[in-house]
Design a protein around this motif. Structure first.
Motif, PDB file in Angstrom:
ATOM      1  N   ASP A 100       0.907  -1.236   0.041  1.00 41.03           N
ATOM      2  CA  ASP A 100      -0.006   0.152  -0.032  1.00 41.03           C
ATOM      3  C   ASP A 100       0.733   1.224  -0.156  1.00 41.03           C
ATOM      4  O   ASP A 100       2.015   1.259   0.836  1.00 41.03           O
ATOM      5  N   ILE A 101       0.426   2.149  -0.656  1.00 41.31           N
ATOM      6  CA  ILE A 101       1.209   3.745  -0.637  1.00 41.31           C
ATOM      7  C   ILE A 101      -0.138   4.450  -0.401  1.00 41.31           C
ATOM      8  O   ILE A 101      -0.951   4.507  -1.500  1.00 41.31           O
ATOM      9  N   LYS A 102       0.196   5.165   0.693  1.00 41.71           N
ATOM     10  CA  LYS A 102      -1.109   6.178   0.867  1.00 41.71           C
ATOM     11  C   LYS A 102      -0.157   7.383   1.771  1.00 41.71           C
ATOM     12  O   LYS A 102       0.760   7.308   2.117  1.00 41.71           O
ATOM     13  N   GLU A 103      -1.140   8.317   1.904  1.00 33.68           N
ATOM     14  CA  GLU A 103      -0.848   9.480   3.037  1.00 33.68           C
ATOM     15  C   GLU A 103      -1.419   9.079   4.319  1.00 33.68           C
ATOM     16  O   GLU A 103      -2.833   8.632   4.239  1.00 33.68           O
ATOM     17  N   LYS A 104      -0.507   9.541   5.310  1.00 34.54           N
ATOM     18  CA  LYS A 104      -1.143   9.029   6.598  1.00 34.54           C
ATOM     19  C   LYS A 104      -0.771  10.156   7.598  1.00 34.54           C
ATOM     20  O   LYS A 104       0.649  10.522   7.599  1.00 34.54           O
TER      21      LYS A 104
END
Length: 134
Positions: free
Chosen positions: A63-67
């Motif tokens: 997964d690649i996301k903004e957190k």
């Protein structure tokens, strides 16, 4: 798709990365849940990882996301011999995202909106999206 007024990388653009680096991704149908400003950072990271990781490492990006306003990459490595080096490289990219506007790619800083939503944004994008610098 718009999330907090920041354009998220389209499925078509995500598929281009998955097709270029098929060995790095666990599931090629996972969305990149990031703004276009971080896309070059992710592309460069994939280029480095594909160059240095061995097939035996079985590095898989899940997964690649903004957190919490920063880039977050969830991954696994089956071969522990190289996992420390790969972890350092991935964490380095996550830390670099702290200085890149997620929306446009210019120099950015961590900002918040309503003390709930966090994004790394440049001055112009923070004003445009009603975020304030922390």
């Amino acid at each position: 798709m718009i999330k907090n007024q920041i354009e998220i990388v389209s499925v078509l653009d995500a598929i281009k990365i998955f097709e270029k680096y098929p060995d790095l991704f666990e599931d090629c149908w996972t969305d990149l849940k990031i703004g276009y400003g971080w896309l070059p950072l992710v592309q460069n990271l994939c280029e480095v990882l594909s160059y240095i990781s061995n097939p035996e490492d079985l590095l898989k990006i899940k997964d690649i996301k903004e957190k919490f306003g920063l880039l977050h990459i969830d991954f696994s490595v089956a071969n522990n011999s190289e996992s420390e080096d790969l972890t350092i490289i991935i964490q380095g990219a996550e830390k670099i995202s702290y200085h890149i506007c997620e929306a446009c790619g210019e120099r950015g800083k961590l900002c918040c909106k309503d003390y709930v939503f966090f994004k790394t944004l440049c001055d112009a994008c923070s004003v445009k999206n009603l975020y304030i610098k922390i």
